[in-house]
Design a protein around this motif. Structure first.
Motif, mmCIF file in Angstrom:
data_model
loop_
_atom_site.group_PDB
_atom_site.id
_atom_site.type_symbol
_atom_site.label_atom_id
_atom_site.label_comp_id
_atom_site.label_asym_id
_atom_site.label_seq_id
_atom_site.Cartn_x
_atom_site.Cartn_y
_atom_site.Cartn_z
ATOM 1 N N VAL A 24 0.999 -1.298 0.100
ATOM 2 C CA VAL A 24 0.073 0.075 0.089
ATOM 3 C C VAL A 24 0.925 1.358 -0.164
ATOM 4 O O VAL A 24 1.660 1.424 0.799
ATOM 5 N N ASP A 25 0.447 2.051 -0.826
ATOM 6 C CA ASP A 25 1.457 3.335 -0.970
ATOM 7 C C ASP A 25 0.714 4.433 -0.767
ATOM 8 O O ASP A 25 -0.022 4.819 -2.010
ATOM 9 N N LEU A 26 0.549 5.348 0.307
ATOM 10 C CA LEU A 26 -0.144 6.522 0.572
ATOM 11 C C LEU A 26 0.714 7.797 0.287
ATOM 12 O O LEU A 26 1.616 7.796 0.835
ATOM 13 N N ASN A 27 0.268 8.410 -0.763
ATOM 14 C CA ASN A 27 0.986 9.673 -1.052
ATOM 15 C C ASN A 27 0.113 10.935 -0.422
ATOM 16 O O ASN A 27 -0.942 11.391 -1.446
ATOM 17 N N THR A 28 0.216 11.395 0.473
ATOM 18 C CA THR A 28 -0.529 12.425 1.278
ATOM 19 C C THR A 28 -0.446 13.682 0.405
ATOM 20 O O THR A 28 -1.632 14.755 -0.022
ATOM 21 N N LYS A 29 0.683 14.103 -0.396
ATOM 22 C CA LYS A 29 0.816 15.310 -1.121
ATOM 23 C C LYS A 29 -0.069 15.213 -2.365
ATOM 24 O O LYS A 29 -0.764 16.197 -2.924
ATOM 25 N N GLN A 30 -0.159 13.956 -2.840
ATOM 26 C CA GLN A 30 -0.838 13.788 -4.359
ATOM 27 C C GLN A 30 -2.375 13.289 -3.866
ATOM 28 O O GLN A 30 -3.054 13.377 -4.851
ATOM 29 N N ARG A 31 -2.742 13.244 -2.783
ATOM 30 C CA ARG A 31 -3.680 12.778 -2.107
ATOM 31 C C ARG A 31 -4.231 11.446 -3.069
ATOM 32 O O ARG A 31 -5.189 11.341 -3.652
ATOM 33 N N ARG A 32 -3.521 10.497 -2.815
ATOM 34 C CA ARG A 32 -3.429 9.286 -3.751
ATOM 35 C C ARG A 32 -2.999 8.132 -2.866
ATOM 36 O O ARG A 32 -2.192 8.124 -2.281
ATOM 37 N N ILE A 33 -3.773 7.296 -3.197
ATOM 38 C CA ILE A 33 -3.258 5.759 -2.572
ATOM 39 C C ILE A 33 -3.390 4.593 -3.451
ATOM 40 O O ILE A 33 -4.302 4.618 -4.289
ATOM 41 N N ASP A 34 -2.067 4.057 -3.608
ATOM 42 C CA ASP A 34 -2.028 3.071 -4.547
ATOM 43 C C ASP A 34 -1.844 1.594 -4.114
ATOM 44 O O ASP A 34 -1.047 1.507 -2.864
#
Ligand SMILES: [Zn+2]
Length: 431
Positions: A24-34
């Motif tokens: 699980v890759d959470l990117n808070t800056k890009q508001r995206r969860i992969d």
């Protein structure tokens, strides 16, 4: 990410073995969860012939947009195995349980999109989902086709046939409603008699029978009468109130416009104002219900009614036809309705207003179907309600309004289709 989060998302995404979330890759800056989804086995069944335990040949990288997790845009990624089958000799990619073949959206995302398009204009739904409306239109068509293929029309006996247009006055569409189930059955481009034949064929393709149709409620178009007589052999026709009164309004408008063009001075004198534009606007009151009149309109209508204008006579005739329908609705007595209508017809024939004489003849030619429609309140009310829904469907297709799109969104919203994907936020049924 802590240990266990992959397992948590595996169940949150509804995945089961051999599929599971590996990363699980959470990117808070890009508001995206992969989510990296992995298939844990080495052998799989062949997608072509179903032969079990085939070797994985290679894997192809694919991605799917999923419903947002909280405020994060969610994406699934997987290396999807291709199986080289020893039984049938073909090499094919296995299906994934979260999406249909060829779609870049997960099934849940598509279900959410469809649910939004039931209530919002498609462009607005696309904006909320941050995807293109083109993509949504493609999915609406796909799911509507799929759901309509399974639609059951075997119980249909009473229908309403009507026309509408994609753009005002252009691209006519014929719509057929089930007046008992209160849903849209069929829509097709055109408004000639062949559209009724096309409906009969579609009905038969969905388990219905053209011979079972007992009653058709429609406007007075000769094309539909012809179509019904040819394609629905056991149906009696009734003309609905909405369309008959609309014909009277048209006749009144013709009288009003002709009089204003040919005898402007008489109109100006009777109404006591010189401004032709104002007269035009105020005479709009002739079309609306007296309780909706503005003060100025009330004033003009007062003088109009006391004038000897042809427009005044035309207005009285139109109002009288409305009253005839009101009596028919109150008494619900076909004999009484016929008597009232006959009185109106004899007035209209003697009124020396050509458009009304013509209308009287049209009604007289099909008097039985008109009288049948006078006491059929359920159909009358429904035709008007359906018109409102069709206007909403038209607005929903704004920006991309083709006949195909309009028909697809009308089916989605008005057909009560049973085989559409369930709303993803529907409450879970208790076991
Ligand atoms: Zn095979």
């Amino acid at each position: 990410m802590s240990v266990g989060i992959e397992a948590l998302f595996t169940s949150a995404l509804g995945l089961a073995a051999p599929w599971g979330v590996a990363k699980v890759d959470l990117n808070t800056k890009q508001r995206r969860i992969d989510f990296e989804v992995r298939c844990s086995v080495k052998l799989l069944a062949c997608p072509h012939c179903g032969c079990a335990e085939q070797r994985i040949h290679d894997r192809l990288r694919r991605s799917w947009r999923h419903m947002d997790f909280f405020q994060f845009e969610a994406w699934l990624h997987a290396d999807v195995p291709r199986v080289a089958c020893t039984a049938c000799g073909k090499t094919g990619q296995v299906g994934v349980p979260w999406a249909r073949e060829g779609s870049g959206f997960t099934a849940l995302f598509e279900a959410l999109a469809l649910a939004l398009c039931q209530d919002l204009p498609v462009k607005q739904a696309a904006g909320l989902l941050r995807c293109s409306d083109k993509h949504l239109w493609r999915r609406i068509k796909h799911y509507v086709d799929e759901a309509r293929a399974l639609d059951d029309m075997s119980a249909v006996e009473i229908v309403g046939i009507d026309e509408t247009s994609v753009r005002r006055g252009h691209d006519y569409i014929t719509v057929v409603h089930d007046l008992e189930a209160k849903r849209l059955l069929f829509a097709t481009p055109g408004k000639d008699h062949t559209t009724v034949q096309a409906f009969a064929a579609d009905l038969e393709a969905h388990g219905g029978a053209a011979a079972d149709i007992k009653h058709v409620c429609q406007d007075m178009s000769a094309a539909y009468v012809k179509g019904v007589e040819e394609a629905l052999p056991n149906a009696v026709i009734s003309f609905d109130r909405f369309h008959v009164v609309a014909l009277a309004i048209d006749a009144m408008d013709t009288v009003r416009k002709t009089e204003l063009r040919e005898q402007p001075q008489a109109v100006i004198e009777a109404l006591g104002t010189e401004d032709r534009k104002a007269i035009k606007g105020l005479m709009w009151g002739m079309r609306t219900n007296p309780i909706d009149w503005t003060v100025k309109q009330t004033n003009v209508m007062y003088w109009l009614q006391r004038s000897g204008l042809k427009s005044a006579r035309a207005w009285r005739l139109k109002q009288a036809l409305r009253a005839v329908y009101a009596i028919a609705a109150q008494t619900n007595d076909p004999k009484r309705a016929r008597e009232e209508l006959d009185k109106w017809l004899s007035w209209a024939r003697r009124c020396r207003l050509e458009p009304f004489k013509k209308l009287a003849q049209t009604i007289k030619d099909r008097i039985e179907a008109v009288v049948r429609g006078m006491t059929d309140n359920r159909s009358n009310a429904y035709v008007e309600a359906m018109n409102g829904l069709l206007q909403q469907a038209k607005r929903a297709a704004r920006g991309f309004r083709t006949a195909t799109n309009f028909i697809a969104i009308a089916y989605l919203r008005m057909s009560k289709l049973k085989h559409l994907p369930a709303h993803p936020f529907a409450p879970v049924a208790l076991k």
